[in-house]
Design a protein around this motif. Structure first.
Motif, PDB file in Angstrom:
ATOM      1  N   ARG A 131      -4.050  -4.267 -12.071  1.00 34.50           N
ATOM      2  CA  ARG A 131      -2.801  -4.806 -11.511  1.00 34.50           C
ATOM      3  C   ARG A 131      -1.974  -3.700 -10.857  1.00 34.50           C
ATOM      4  O   ARG A 131      -1.368  -3.909  -9.804  1.00 34.50           O
ATOM      5  N   LYS A 132      -1.961  -2.513 -11.478  1.00 35.59           N
ATOM      6  CA  LYS A 132      -1.249  -1.371 -10.881  1.00 35.59           C
ATOM      7  C   LYS A 132      -1.857  -1.023  -9.528  1.00 35.59           C
ATOM      8  O   LYS A 132      -1.148  -0.828  -8.543  1.00 35.59           O
ATOM      9  N   HIS A 133      -3.198  -0.924  -9.498  1.00 35.96           N
ATOM     10  CA  HIS A 133      -3.889  -0.611  -8.246  1.00 35.96           C
ATOM     11  C   HIS A 133      -3.607  -1.688  -7.197  1.00 35.96           C
ATOM     12  O   HIS A 133      -3.364  -1.360  -6.011  1.00 35.96           O
ATOM     13  N   ASP A 134      -3.627  -2.926  -7.635  1.00 36.41           N
ATOM     14  CA  ASP A 134      -3.373  -4.036  -6.713  1.00 36.41           C
ATOM     15  C   ASP A 134      -1.970  -3.917  -6.119  1.00 36.41           C
ATOM     16  O   ASP A 134      -1.780  -4.047  -4.903  1.00 36.41           O
ATOM     17  N   ALA A 135      -0.990  -3.655  -6.988  1.00 37.82           N
ATOM     18  CA  ALA A 135       0.388  -3.501  -6.499  1.00 37.82           C
ATOM     19  C   ALA A 135       0.496  -2.299  -5.549  1.00 37.82           C
ATOM     20  O   ALA A 135       1.146  -2.382  -4.489  1.00 37.82           O
ATOM     21  N   TYR A 136      -0.152  -1.190  -5.907  1.00 42.10           N
ATOM     22  CA  TYR A 136      -0.133   0.000  -5.063  1.00 42.10           C
ATOM     23  C   TYR A 136      -0.749  -0.301  -3.705  1.00 42.10           C
ATOM     24  O   TYR A 136      -0.206   0.061  -2.657  1.00 42.10           O
ATOM     25  N   TYR A 137      -1.932  -0.959  -3.720  1.00 41.31           N
ATOM     26  CA  TYR A 137      -2.598  -1.248  -2.445  1.00 41.31           C
ATOM     27  C   TYR A 137      -1.808  -2.240  -1.596  1.00 41.31           C
ATOM     28  O   TYR A 137      -1.764  -2.127  -0.368  1.00 41.31           O
ATOM     29  N   LYS A 138      -1.157  -3.195  -2.250  1.00 40.00           N
ATOM     30  CA  LYS A 138      -0.323  -4.128  -1.490  1.00 40.00           C
ATOM     31  C   LYS A 138       0.853  -3.396  -0.860  1.00 40.00           C
ATOM     32  O   LYS A 138       1.220  -3.657   0.284  1.00 40.00           O
ATOM     33  N   GLU A 139       1.429  -2.482  -1.617  1.00 43.32           N
ATOM     34  CA  GLU A 139       2.539  -1.683  -1.093  1.00 43.32           C
ATOM     35  C   GLU A 139       2.057  -0.836   0.087  1.00 43.32           C
ATOM     36  O   GLU A 139       2.728  -0.767   1.129  1.00 43.32           O
ATOM     37  N   GLN A 140       0.893  -0.211  -0.069  1.00 41.58           N
ATOM     38  CA  GLN A 140       0.332   0.603   1.012  1.00 41.58           C
ATOM     39  C   GLN A 140       0.004  -0.251   2.230  1.00 41.58           C
ATOM     40  O   GLN A 140       0.259   0.153   3.375  1.00 41.58           O
ATOM     41  N   LEU A 141      -0.508  -1.434   2.004  1.00 41.02           N
ATOM     42  CA  LEU A 141      -0.820  -2.348   3.103  1.00 41.02           C
ATOM     43  C   LEU A 141       0.461  -2.758   3.835  1.00 41.02           C
ATOM     44  O   LEU A 141       0.495  -2.790   5.075  1.00 41.02           O
ATOM     45  N   ALA A 142       1.510  -3.042   3.073  1.00 38.60           N
ATOM     46  CA  ALA A 142       2.785  -3.408   3.692  1.00 38.60           C
ATOM     47  C   ALA A 142       3.313  -2.238   4.527  1.00 38.60           C
ATOM     48  O   ALA A 142       3.817  -2.433   5.650  1.00 38.60           O
ATOM     49  N   ARG A 143       3.208  -1.010   4.026  1.00 42.97           N
ATOM     50  CA  ARG A 143       3.648   0.166   4.788  1.00 42.97           C
ATOM     51  C   ARG A 143       2.837   0.320   6.080  1.00 42.97           C
ATOM     52  O   ARG A 143       3.391   0.596   7.149  1.00 42.97           O
ATOM     53  N   LEU A 144       1.526   0.138   5.943  1.00 41.05           N
ATOM     54  CA  LEU A 144       0.675   0.275   7.133  1.00 41.05           C
ATOM     55  C   LEU A 144       1.014  -0.793   8.170  1.00 41.05           C
ATOM     56  O   LEU A 144       1.049  -0.506   9.377  1.00 41.05           O
ATOM     57  N   GLU A 145       1.239  -1.999   7.695  1.00 43.42           N
ATOM     58  CA  GLU A 145       1.594  -3.058   8.634  1.00 43.42           C
ATOM     59  C   GLU A 145       2.918  -2.738   9.333  1.00 43.42           C
ATOM     60  O   GLU A 145       3.073  -2.970  10.536  1.00 43.42           O
ATOM     61  N   GLU A 146       3.871  -2.199   8.565  1.00 46.60           N
ATOM     62  CA  GLU A 146       5.142  -1.782   9.161  1.00 46.60           C
ATOM     63  C   GLU A 146       4.912  -0.682  10.208  1.00 46.60           C
ATOM     64  O   GLU A 146       5.488  -0.713  11.296  1.00 46.60           O
ATOM     65  N   ARG A 147       4.074   0.259   9.916  1.00 47.64           N
ATOM     66  CA  ARG A 147       3.794   1.342  10.848  1.00 47.64           C
ATOM     67  C   ARG A 147       3.099   0.829  12.097  1.00 47.64           C
ATOM     68  O   ARG A 147       3.381   1.280  13.212  1.00 47.64           O
ATOM     69  N   VAL A 148       2.188  -0.157  11.879  1.00 47.70           N
ATOM     70  CA  VAL A 148       1.494  -0.728  13.039  1.00 47.70           C
ATOM     71  C   VAL A 148       2.501  -1.451  13.920  1.00 47.70           C
ATOM     72  O   VAL A 148       2.468  -1.316  15.155  1.00 47.70           O
ATOM     73  N   LYS A 149       3.388  -2.203  13.286  1.00 52.41           N
ATOM     74  CA  LYS A 149       4.415  -2.892  14.093  1.00 52.41           C
ATOM     75  C   LYS A 149       5.282  -1.887  14.845  1.00 52.41           C
ATOM     76  O   LYS A 149       5.579  -2.067  16.022  1.00 52.41           O
ATOM     77  N   LEU A 150       5.669  -0.846  14.128  1.00 50.03           N
ATOM     78  CA  LEU A 150       6.485   0.191  14.753  1.00 50.03           C
ATOM     79  C   LEU A 150       5.719   0.862  15.888  1.00 50.03           C
ATOM     80  O   LEU A 150       6.249   1.046  16.990  1.00 50.03           O
ATOM     81  N   PHE A 151       4.465   1.207  15.621  1.00 52.76           N
ATOM     82  CA  PHE A 151       3.634   1.829  16.644  1.00 52.76           C
ATOM     83  C   PHE A 151       3.464   0.892  17.842  1.00 52.76           C
ATOM     84  O   PHE A 151       3.556   1.310  18.986  1.00 52.76           O
ATOM     85  N   PHE A 152       3.237  -0.373  17.581  1.00 54.16           N
ATOM     86  CA  PHE A 152       3.048  -1.341  18.641  1.00 54.16           C
ATOM     87  C   PHE A 152       4.322  -1.500  19.485  1.00 54.16           C
ATOM     88  O   PHE A 152       4.283  -1.555  20.713  1.00 54.16           O
ATOM     89  N   SER A 153       5.488  -1.578  18.783  1.00 54.53           N
ATOM     90  CA  SER A 153       6.739  -1.703  19.536  1.00 54.53           C
ATOM     91  C   SER A 153       7.005  -0.446  20.366  1.00 54.53           C
ATOM     92  O   SER A 153       7.480  -0.527  21.504  1.00 54.53           O
ATOM     93  N   LEU A 154       6.690   0.727  19.826  1.00 55.44           N
ATOM     94  CA  LEU A 154       6.836   1.965  20.606  1.00 55.44           C
ATOM     95  C   LEU A 154       5.865   1.980  21.778  1.00 55.44           C
ATOM     96  O   LEU A 154       6.219   2.409  22.883  1.00 55.44           O
ATOM     97  N   LEU A 155       4.663   1.529  21.507  1.00 55.76           N
ATOM     98  CA  LEU A 155       3.665   1.482  22.553  1.00 55.76           C
ATOM     99  C   LEU A 155       4.113   0.549  23.679  1.00 55.76           C
ATOM    100  O   LEU A 155       3.929   0.848  24.860  1.00 55.76           O
ATOM    101  N   MET A 156       4.727  -0.543  23.348  1.00 54.43           N
ATOM    102  CA  MET A 156       5.208  -1.492  24.356  1.00 54.43           C
ATOM    103  C   MET A 156       6.371  -0.894  25.160  1.00 54.43           C
ATOM    104  O   MET A 156       6.523  -1.206  26.346  1.00 54.43           O
ATOM    105  N   LYS A 157       7.151  -0.087  24.485  1.00 58.31           N
ATOM    106  CA  LYS A 157       8.262   0.532  25.215  1.00 58.31           C
ATOM    107  C   LYS A 157       7.742   1.601  26.168  1.00 58.31           C
ATOM    108  O   LYS A 157       8.276   1.778  27.250  1.00 58.31           O
ATOM    109  N   ILE A 158       6.752   2.339  25.716  1.00 57.06           N
ATOM    110  CA  ILE A 158       6.238   3.416  26.537  1.00 57.06           C
ATOM    111  C   ILE A 158       5.380   2.868  27.664  1.00 57.06           C
ATOM    112  O   ILE A 158       5.497   3.304  28.810  1.00 57.06           O
ATOM    113  N   PHE A 159       4.504   1.931  27.354  1.00 52.32           N
ATOM    114  CA  PHE A 159       3.603   1.358  28.352  1.00 52.32           C
ATOM    115  C   PHE A 159       3.875  -0.133  28.491  1.00 52.32           C
ATOM    116  O   PHE A 159       3.135  -0.957  27.947  1.00 52.32           O
TER     117      PHE A 159
END
Length: 171
Positions: A131-159
């Motif tokens: 359960r700890k690992h599951d919570a950790y991985y879900k947290e990491q997945l949420a962070r990655l998704e946030e970074r992807v969204k951020l990266f995508f929005s930056l990418l859209m602004k740049i290109f």
């Protein structure tokens, strides 16, 4: 059973043929009576002047036969006591064997119970860890998704000129 001193009264009666056939107060088997009728000395039976069997000799023979019968009964009683002791020892031995088997079985059951408890604790610990690992991985997945969204929005602004079909493949 029988002691050496007896308080039983025994009376003898003679029949018409000069044979003692009635012994009052004691039960005798036919074989015993036949043995008593047999002469004990080579000279044969001794008769009194009146033609009857010598009562003293007959009483002596009956006393001897009674003593032999008493000794036989005593020997049988001793055999029964000895057999009873052997049976008692065997019963005690089997009870001890059964008690040891019960103790071994109880110990094995207790060991199995403790082993099951240990496995249950290990399973609970493993479940907590998962359960700890599951919570950790879900947290990491949420962070990655946030970074992807951020990266995508930056990418859209740049290109801003990226074609739409290419954009859908990143989402």
């Amino acid at each position: 059973m029988g002691g050496s001193a007896s308080t039983r009264r025994v009376t003898f009666e003679a029949d018409e043929n000069e044979n003692i056939t009635v012994v009052k107060g004691v039960r005798l088997s036919d074989s015993l009576i036949d043995r008593m009728k047999e002469p004990s000395s080579p000279s044969g039976r001794q008769h009194r002047g009146s033609g009857t069997v010598n009562e003293e000799e007959l009483k002596k023979r009956i006393a001897e036969e009674l003593a032999l019968e008493r000794a036989r009964r005593d020997a049988e009683a001793q055999k029964r006591r000895l057999f009873g002791k052997v049976l008692e020892r065997e019963r005690m031995s089997s009870n001890e064997h059964l008690a040891r088997a019960i103790i071994r079985e109880r110990a094995a059951t207790e060991e199995e119970r403790q082993k099951a408890q240990r496995f249950a604790r290990q399973l609970e610990d493993k479940d907590k860890e998962l359960r700890k690992h599951d919570a950790y991985y879900k947290e990491q997945l949420a962070r990655l998704e946030e970074r992807v969204k951020l990266f995508f929005s930056l990418l859209m602004k740049i290109f801003p000129f990226i074609p739409a079909p290419l954009l859908t493949s990143f989402r």
